[in-house]
Design an enzyme around this catalytic site. Structure first.
Site, PDB file in Angstrom:
ATOM      1  N   CYS B 253      35.346  32.793  40.867  1.00  0.00           N
ATOM      2  CA  CYS B 253      35.452  33.846  41.889  1.00  0.00           C
ATOM      3  C   CYS B 253      35.830  35.210  41.304  1.00  0.00           C
ATOM      4  O   CYS B 253      35.825  36.205  42.009  1.00  0.00           O
ATOM      5  CB  CYS B 253      36.449  33.453  42.976  1.00  0.00           C
ATOM      6  SG  CYS B 253      38.180  33.614  42.491  1.00  0.00           S
ATOM      7  N   CYS B 275      40.529  29.161  39.439  1.00  0.00           N
ATOM      8  CA  CYS B 275      41.683  29.123  40.345  1.00  0.00           C
ATOM      9  C   CYS B 275      42.167  27.689  40.524  1.00  0.00           C
ATOM     10  O   CYS B 275      41.368  26.779  40.741  1.00  0.00           O
ATOM     11  CB  CYS B 275      41.301  29.640  41.736  1.00  0.00           C
ATOM     12  SG  CYS B 275      40.885  31.382  41.800  1.00  0.00           S
TER      13      CYS B 275
HETATM   14 ZN   LIG Z   1      38.663  31.483  41.727  1.00  0.00          ZN
END
Ligand SMILES: [Zn+2]
Lengths: 190, 292
Positions: B253, B275
């Site tokens: 992301c 993440c």
């Molecule tokens: Zn991410």
């Protein structure tokens, strides 16, 4: 005998969430699901608090009348005690409030044994009255309480001064309640 | 005495009481929770029950969740930030089965978030309760194995031992804030283990709008941090606490602010950082797509 909660499981859960919110956000007023019938002298929030928290493990002191005492024993099995100092839960409905300093405050290593005083009052309103600060409060909350002794703020200061020992208070008016955990600081008149 | 028969939520398993635990156990845990909230950071022993999941699967957190959960709640369960691990999926299914409760992977939709080892990246709200699974609740256990003695030290607020030990650790490792379970002072009074969350998450405990509840099943302890409560990571003037994350952008992301997990991508030493919070990462990816 008057009935207890309509749904003993889900109404107790709702009662607990109201108490948890009240204890976590001192001075914010919460609503309970009222038991459908109430014994003489008990209002909805105080009755719901008792049905939610009391059982055979919680020695309970109360100044409520015979019908309320029989109702508590029948629905919760809580042993009634004569001395406020021996109680884990206190249900106080009369004009006189047991002095906070006389209640069990726990010990240094076991402050969680400090009593919970459930006090039926005549009115609760957010936004004016006592100024509350401490854990659970972003800046300050204001709570106006009708029907506690005039020296309650002084009693509360003494209670808070012995933290982590101390007593926690649940104030009930009709179907609404607010809590004062021992960690909260209370000042009069805004 | 109290009636034992009651209405079940429509699609729950009728073989269990609502949320599995019996009412006496819930009452005992609920009373403990109220005292834990009134004495922020203080560990309270409770009569933990056997749960149909092994220790290490968050039986303390499960008992706390079972005692607070109601039919109006929406439950999210994360394990190291992810909603899709075996542990998280099992716990979510368990509560769906025994309480008929709605479940979600979206942090924004959850009213109760049970967690093992992370706090979501998305800021929490007043309408949310965090429930932490705690393997070892005693922040002093490495320094003082005698429980009676740790109780005395907490009663006195005597944390000089902990400070010396932490100072030695930090001086050896070089940096405060890079490890897990970094101890915190709660409301300037009790030293508390934040559970094995990364130091990166410690600041999220400070003055959070959400209520934080901690359950240790094997050690049979409950403690709490109320909303808007001071939570300060233990540190020193010459070794200040700094939350640490890997100095990369998320490969999925692009986030440069979230806590990252390092993932090995092949057998030639290839690796990437993504993440740890899977819902946060998915939200970021959606926002990026929408902006394109
Ligand atoms: Zn991410």
């Amino acid at each position: 005998m008057k009935t207890g909660f309509t749904d003993p499981v889900l109404d107790a859960q709702a009662g607990f969430r109201a108490l948890m919110q009240a204890m976590a956000r001192p001075g914010r007023v919460q609503q309970v699901i009222p038991p459908p019938e109430l014994p003489a002298g008990l209002e909805a929030a105080a009755a719901a608090t008792i049905l939610t928290l009391a059982d055979a493990e919680t020695p309970l002191w109360t100044d409520a009348g015979e019908e309320a005492r029989a109702w508590i024993t029948f629905h919760t099995g809580a042993p009634l005690v004569a001395e406020p100092a021996s109680a884990m839960l206190l249900l106080n409905t009369g004009a006189t409030m047991p002095a906070l300093a006389t209640l069990h405050a726990g010990e240094d290593e076991t402050p969680q044994d400090g009593a919970t005083l459930i006090r039926q009052v005549t009115g609760l309103a957010e936004g004016s009255g006592w100024r509350l600060t401490g854990p659970g409060i972003e800046r300050e909350h204001h709570l106006a309480v009708m029907g506690v002794p005039g020296d309650f703020p002084a009693q509360w200061r003494a209670n808070a001064a012995r933290f982590p020992r101390g007593v926690d208070v649940v104030l009930c008016a009709g179907g609404r309640l607010a809590a004062l955990p021992r960690s909260v600081a209370l000042r009069e008149g805004g | 005495m109290t009636a034992s028969a009651h209405m079940q939520a429509p699609d729950t398993d009728p073989g269990y009481n609502f949320a599995y635990l019996d009412e006496a156990t819930k009452r005992m845990i609920r009373r403990t929770l109220l005292k834990a909230i009134a004495i922020p950071g203080h560990q309270i022993p409770f009569g933990a029950r056997e749960m149909p999941l092994p220790y290490g699967w968050g039986t303390g957190g499960i008992q706390v969740t079972a005692s607070i959960l109601g039919p109006d709640d929406t439950l999210k369960v994360i394990d190291q930030g992810a909603d899709d691990t075996t542990n998280a999926v099992s716990i979510r299914r368990f509560f769906h089965r025994v309480a008929g409760v709605r479940t979600t992977t979206r942090t924004a939709e959850a009213t109760i978030i049970q967690t093992r080892h992370r706090i979501p990246e998305r800021p929490l709200t007043e309408g949310q309760v965090m429930v932490f699974q705690v393997p070892m609740p005693e922040p002093l256990f490495k320094l003082e194995p005698r429980l009676a003695e740790t109780r005395r030290l907490h009663a006195l607020g005597d944390y000089s031992l902990a400070q010396v030990k932490l100072y030695e650790d930090i001086a050896r490792q070089g940096e405060g804030g890079s490890s897990y379970s970094h101890p915190v002072m709660v409301n300037h009074r009790y030293l508390m283990s934040p559970s094995p969350i990364p130091g990166f998450d410690n600041p999220k405990l400070h003055m959070s709008p959400a209520l934080m509840l901690f359950g240790a099943g094997r050690e049979k302890k409950i403690y709490a941090v109320p909303p808007y409560t001071s939570v300060v990571s233990l540190d020193f003037d010459d070794h200040p606490f700094r939350p640490v994350r890997a100095p990369h952008a998320c490969a999925a992301c692009g986030s440069t602010t979230s806590y990252l997990d390092e993932i090995v991508t092949d057998d030639r030493g290839g690796r990437m950082f993504v993440c740890s919070d899977t819902d946060h990462c998915a939200e970021n990816q959606m926002a990026r797509k929408a902006a394109e």
